[in-house]
Motif scaffolding. Structure first.
Motif, mmCIF file in Angstrom:
data_model
loop_
_atom_site.group_PDB
_atom_site.id
_atom_site.type_symbol
_atom_site.label_atom_id
_atom_site.label_comp_id
_atom_site.label_asym_id
_atom_site.label_seq_id
_atom_site.Cartn_x
_atom_site.Cartn_y
_atom_site.Cartn_z
ATOM 1 N N SER A 229 0.847 -1.196 0.000
ATOM 2 C CA SER A 229 0.000 0.000 0.000
ATOM 3 C C SER A 229 0.877 1.238 0.000
ATOM 4 C CB SER A 229 -0.885 0.033 1.256
ATOM 5 O OG SER A 229 -1.842 -0.992 1.232
ATOM 6 N N ALA A 230 0.291 2.322 -0.474
ATOM 7 C CA ALA A 230 0.935 3.625 -0.294
ATOM 8 C C ALA A 230 0.273 4.275 0.915
ATOM 9 C CB ALA A 230 0.754 4.484 -1.528
ATOM 10 N N ILE A 231 1.075 4.670 1.880
ATOM 11 C CA ILE A 231 0.539 5.297 3.092
ATOM 12 C C ILE A 231 0.548 6.821 2.899
ATOM 13 C CG2 ILE A 231 0.882 5.618 5.581
ATOM 14 C CD1 ILE A 231 0.077 2.759 4.764
ATOM 15 N N LEU A 232 -0.626 7.408 3.012
ATOM 16 C CA LEU A 232 -0.756 8.863 2.894
ATOM 17 C C LEU A 232 -1.221 9.413 4.237
ATOM 18 C CD1 LEU A 232 -2.730 9.190 -0.506
ATOM 19 C CD2 LEU A 232 -0.281 8.835 -0.164
ATOM 20 N N GLN A 233 -0.489 10.363 4.745
ATOM 21 C CA GLN A 233 -0.813 10.970 6.044
ATOM 22 C C GLN A 233 -1.280 12.404 5.813
ATOM 23 O OE1 GLN A 233 2.387 10.507 8.893
ATOM 24 N NE2 GLN A 233 1.952 12.518 9.775
ATOM 25 N N SER A 234 -2.188 12.854 6.677
ATOM 26 C CA SER A 234 -2.647 14.246 6.598
ATOM 27 C C SER A 234 -3.170 14.659 7.966
ATOM 28 C CB SER A 234 -3.768 14.391 5.563
ATOM 29 O OG SER A 234 -4.969 13.848 6.079
ATOM 30 N N SER A 235 -3.682 15.885 8.061
ATOM 31 C CA SER A 235 -4.242 16.355 9.328
ATOM 32 C C SER A 235 -5.417 15.488 9.765
ATOM 33 C CB SER A 235 -4.695 17.809 9.188
ATOM 34 O OG SER A 235 -5.681 17.911 8.172
ATOM 35 N N LYS A 236 -6.069 14.816 8.834
ATOM 36 C CA LYS A 236 -7.231 13.984 9.165
ATOM 37 C C LYS A 236 -6.831 12.613 9.710
ATOM 38 C CE LYS A 236 -10.405 16.801 7.371
ATOM 39 N NZ LYS A 236 -11.289 17.584 8.225
ATOM 40 N N GLY A 237 -5.639 12.148 9.388
ATOM 41 C CA GLY A 237 -5.206 10.827 9.824
ATOM 42 C C GLY A 237 -4.332 10.166 8.780
ATOM 43 N N VAL A 238 -4.572 8.881 8.570
ATOM 44 C CA VAL A 238 -3.750 8.109 7.636
ATOM 45 C C VAL A 238 -4.669 7.257 6.767
ATOM 46 C CG1 VAL A 238 -2.084 6.207 7.472
ATOM 47 C CG2 VAL A 238 -1.730 8.015 9.149
ATOM 48 N N VAL A 239 -4.360 7.185 5.474
ATOM 49 C CA VAL A 239 -5.060 6.215 4.625
ATOM 50 C C VAL A 239 -4.022 5.352 3.930
ATOM 51 C CG1 VAL A 239 -7.141 7.589 4.200
ATOM 52 C CG2 VAL A 239 -5.193 7.805 2.658
ATOM 53 N N ALA A 240 -4.406 4.094 3.733
ATOM 54 C CA ALA A 240 -3.587 3.188 2.932
ATOM 55 C C ALA A 240 -4.316 3.015 1.619
ATOM 56 C CB ALA A 240 -3.432 1.845 3.633
ATOM 57 N N ILE A 241 -3.624 3.289 0.525
ATOM 58 C CA ILE A 241 -4.289 3.165 -0.771
ATOM 59 C C ILE A 241 -3.568 2.153 -1.647
ATOM 60 C CG2 ILE A 241 -5.215 5.529 -0.738
ATOM 61 C CD1 ILE A 241 -2.959 6.174 -2.794
ATOM 62 N N ASP A 242 -4.322 1.625 -2.578
ATOM 63 C CA ASP A 242 -3.747 0.756 -3.604
ATOM 64 C C ASP A 242 -2.991 1.668 -4.566
ATOM 65 O OD1 ASP A 242 -3.182 -0.753 -5.819
ATOM 66 O OD2 ASP A 242 -5.179 -1.674 -5.957
#
Lengths: 409, 385
Positions: A229-242
């Motif tokens: 996964s690609a881990i994307l972090q932001s002020s909202k939290g973290v998402v793991a995307i394909d």
């Protein structure tokens, strides 16, 4: 007289030996904080006792920058920017062995170049898949070159999406996963993340992202089922995307920092969120929270996990060590100076560089951690160092250093 | 005295002449083909567009451009004429690739054709600057000799470097030799376009007891009518259409955030042209203000509107929306945002919407913008009335 076949064999042998020396014995350092985005090169044996003799070479840089070098074999790639408005973008390739410049390419920024004076137009680190270099700049210009400097494609994401900019400067680095270059172009206005086709630069996917300035960087993470996964972090939290489609695999929504990036180790993700929060992704479900600690809150530097311990460094130079099992803080050590760069780890030691350019080598195996050596580089250093074999690559606005075992002595 | 007879029989001489002519033709045809191929490759590269459109074809064509020799550099630079910003970078990297290969092979860059190129103001400003870089790379002394020619050049980068050379010359005299330094700084001031160089010159001249009229040098639009405050609670005012966006009659009154509001005159005397809404309306938070200026032009012309603002803003010219940005308190600089506009002959109306958010830190007090009209080089254009 040599038989032509023997000569050819000899030449092939020399070539092979050179390749092995240059490439195979050291791992490439392919993106910000290393190929796995964890700041660790366990096989490296950088000397722990650094002194004035540890500078293998240094090379002048043509412009400012806080990006990290990336390394492929004997090649070190660095970005810089110059000009009155930081609008000349440089991609440079140096020989790791002697610091000589192999090639340089310059481009004109197509997006806005304004930054805070502490950042610069060359804040995002480039990334490589070992065959191509993908350079990214605060102006959101993205350049793909082969290892010899031949242009493969060019994108002006700041021109394509004209409100995608940050007047303080953009600093999120690239991550290459498979044939997709992942870029987070997150800001207060036209905020997005994109997956660019590594072959052509065109959008594979583009996601709307939280409208909030964000300087964290994506990195690859191996899920429990083996998928990356690609881990994307932001002020909202973290998402793991394909990374191939941009589709969300899981998300964590309890907020996260916009400066230090998460790191991963042992199937867990250490997120600068509510201090520090450790997540263990579970296939097909929200990630499990393992522990949370307000005592291990990182500053600008991202956390590093080494040998069953997690290390965070605040901007004032307090290095905190925690137990990765439960987040219990084990010790704190005050380092000299203020810090923006993330420590890297080699051979069990931590290499921390303060903003005055003082390299401090930490032995974290002692009961309360200890500084075992120091090396003053006498320059402002904001960027995170990289590791090439048994060397550190460190850059300032003016110089690139290779620090390690100086065989010429 | 008779000319020596050619020892070749007539048929052989004929064959040789034919071969010579064919050789010249062949070379000419080859050159034409080569030029045609470069031209065709440049066209494919120049077709690149937003979102990577045209990249695959450009990547193939780029290899043909990058395989050219140093004699083709003026052709490659000339291909930048009319190129968009994406294509400029493709072409630039082809030029650099050629230059690296040719110089590593010991070939000399064609300084004379490049000199003609850099002097020709019909070429793209960036191509001309690159030509000067190449000349300087080949022979730094020639590059340095050429630089003063560009003190009033329309190419911003050439002009910037030429201005900097004059500033540097003045700086060598410094405060020890005012009589020598001041004329040089003043000479630079008449040509300067870049804001950081203006500031630098103003400081240097101030150190020598000379005051610079910064509003005149920058050319701020300084006479405005302002109205406000309207609401911007939660940042919603940025997208909300308040009456000044649709009714530009300055005699009208509207319902504002806390009562009836009307247009009032505002003139900035700030060195940096700041239209500071905190002055007429007192420091407020979660609010929106508007500023309206008349800008008169003797002729219709394309110009640049340049704005600096650290809070949310939108701008319209003659009722046409140009651009807006909802970023708050991240940073501010002169000419932060530039956009082309077409001035009409006579009166032009410029409307700016300026939104303040609800942050409370000390560094979030500013609710202001600055605006000027310039030509493409940054030379200020003043309202004729």
């Amino acid at each position: 007289m040599n038989h032509p076949f023997s000569l050819l064999s000899l030449r092939c042998g020399v070539l092979l030996a050179s390749t092995v020396v240059a490439g195979s014995l050291q791992a490439d350092w392919k993106q910000f904080r290393g190929s796995a985005g964890d700041s660790v090169e366990p096989g490296s044996r950088i000397p722990s006792q650094l002194d004035a003799r540890s500078t293998v070479w240094s090379a002048a840089l043509p412009g400012r920058g806080i990006s990290s070098p990336v390394i492929v074999g004997d090649r070190v790639f660095v970005t810089s920017c110059s000009g009155g408005r930081q609008d000349r973008l440089h991609v440079l390739c140096f020989n790791l062995s002697d610091g000589s410049l192999r090639w340089e390419r310059k481009f004109w920024a197509t997006g806005r170049t304004m930054t805070h004076e502490k950042i610069s137009g060359a804040a995002p680190s480039p990334a490589t898949d070992g065959h191509r270099i993908f350079a990214f700049f605060s102006s959101n210009d993205c350049v793909a070159l082969d290892l010899d400097g031949n242009l493969l494609w060019y994108r002006g994401l700041g021109r394509d999406y004209p409100n995608a900019s940050n007047s303080l400067g953009m600093a999120s680095s690239l991550s290459v996963i498979g044939e997709v270059v992942v870029a987070q172009v997150e800001n207060d206005s036209e905020s997005f993340a994109a997956g660019l086709d590594a072959r052509t630069g065109t959008n594979v996917w583009k996601l709307d992202r939280p409208k909030r300035a964000n300087w964290t960087s994506p990195f690859p993470f191996r899920e429990a089922d083996g998928r990356i996964s690609a881990i994307l972090q932001s002020s909202k939290g973290v998402v793991a995307i394909d990374p191939a489609t941009g589709q969300t695999r899981w998300s964590y929504t309890d907020g996260a920092s916009t400066a230090p990036s998460s790191t991963s180790a042992g199937g867990r993700i250490y997120v600068p969120s509510q201090g520090l929060t450790v997540l263990e992704p579970v296939s097909g479900a929200a990630p499990k929270q393992i522990w949370r600690s307000s005592q291990l809150r990182p500053g600008t530097a991202s956390p590093v996990v080494v040998g069953g311990k997690i290390f965070t460094l605040n901007d004032g130079g307090i290095l905190s060590c925690g137990d990765i099992a439960d987040g219990r803080r084990l010790w704190q050590l005050r380092l000299k100076g203020s810090f923006s760069s993330t420590p890297v780890s080699a051979g069990g030691f931590l290499y921390c560089i303060n903003e005055d350019g003082l390299v401090q080598v930490i032995d974290p195996s002692t009961p309360t951690g200890s500084v075992v050596s120091e090396l003053p580089l006498n320059d402002i250093i904001i960027g995170t160092p990289s590791i090439a074999g048994d060397s550190l690559l460190i850059r300032s606005d003016k110089k690139l250093w290779r620090i390690g075992r100086n065989s010429s002595l | 005295m008779t000319a020596p007879r050619c020892s070749l029989p007539r048929a052989a001489r004929l064959r040789k002449s034919v071969a010579r002519i064919a050789g010249v033709w062949g070379l000419s045809i080859l050159c034409s083909l080569h030029a045609a191929d470069l031209s065709s490759a440049a066209r494919e590269v120049k077709a690149v567009a937003a979102e990577g459109r045209g990249n695959p074809a450009a990547s193939v064509a780029w290899r043909r451009l990058a395989a050219a020799d140093s004699k083709s550099l003026p052709v490659l630079l000339g291909a930048m004429d009319g190129a968009n910003d994406y294509a400029l970078n493709w072409l630039r990297s082809a030029v650099e690739t050629v230059v690296q290969r040719e110089t590593e092979a010991g070939h000399i860059l064609p300084v004379e054709p490049l000199t003609r190129f850099v002097r020709d103001t019909r070429h793209h400003p960036r191509a001309r600057y690159l030509a000067l870089e190449l000349i300087t790379r080949q022979d730094a002394a020639i590059g340095a000799r050429l630089l003063p020619e560009f003190l009033n050049d329309p190419a911003p980068d050439l002009r910037r470097d030429a201005v900097q050379a004059v500033i540097d010359e003045g700086a060598r005299f410094g405060t020890n030799n005012k009589a020598a330094a001041i004329p040089l700084f003043q000479k630079a001031l008449t040509s300067v376009r870049e804001p950081d160089q203006v500031d630098d010159l103003a400081k240097r001249l101030a150190d020598l007891g000379q005051k610079v009229d910064l509003p005149k040098v920058f050319g701020w639009v300084n006479k405005w009518k302002v109205i406000g405050p309207f609401d911007n609670t939660g940042g919603a005012g940025f997208e909300r259409v308040f009456p000044p966006e649709t009714q530009l009659d300055t005699s009208l009154k509207f319902d504002g955030k806390s009562g009836s509001v009307g247009w009032r005159d505002y003139q900035t005397t700030s060195d940096y042209g700041l239209v500071d809404f905190n002055q007429p309306f007192t420091p407020l938070k979660g609010v929106t203000g508007y500023a309206l200026a008349e800008f008169w032009s003797d002729t219709p012309r394309r110009v640049e509107l340049r704005i600096g603002c650290k809070v949310g803003w939108k701008v319209w010219a003659n009722g046409r929306f140009l651009f807006g940005r909802d970023e708050y308190h991240r940073g501010f600089e002169i000419d932060q945002y530039r956009m082309p506009i077409d001035l009409l002959k006579g009166r032009n109306l410029i409307l700016v919407k300026c939104c303040q958010n609800e942050q409370t830190e000390d560094w979030t007090k500013e609710w202001e913008f600055q605006l000027r009209i310039t030509d493409s080089t940054g030379n200020p254009i003043f309202s004729t009335r």
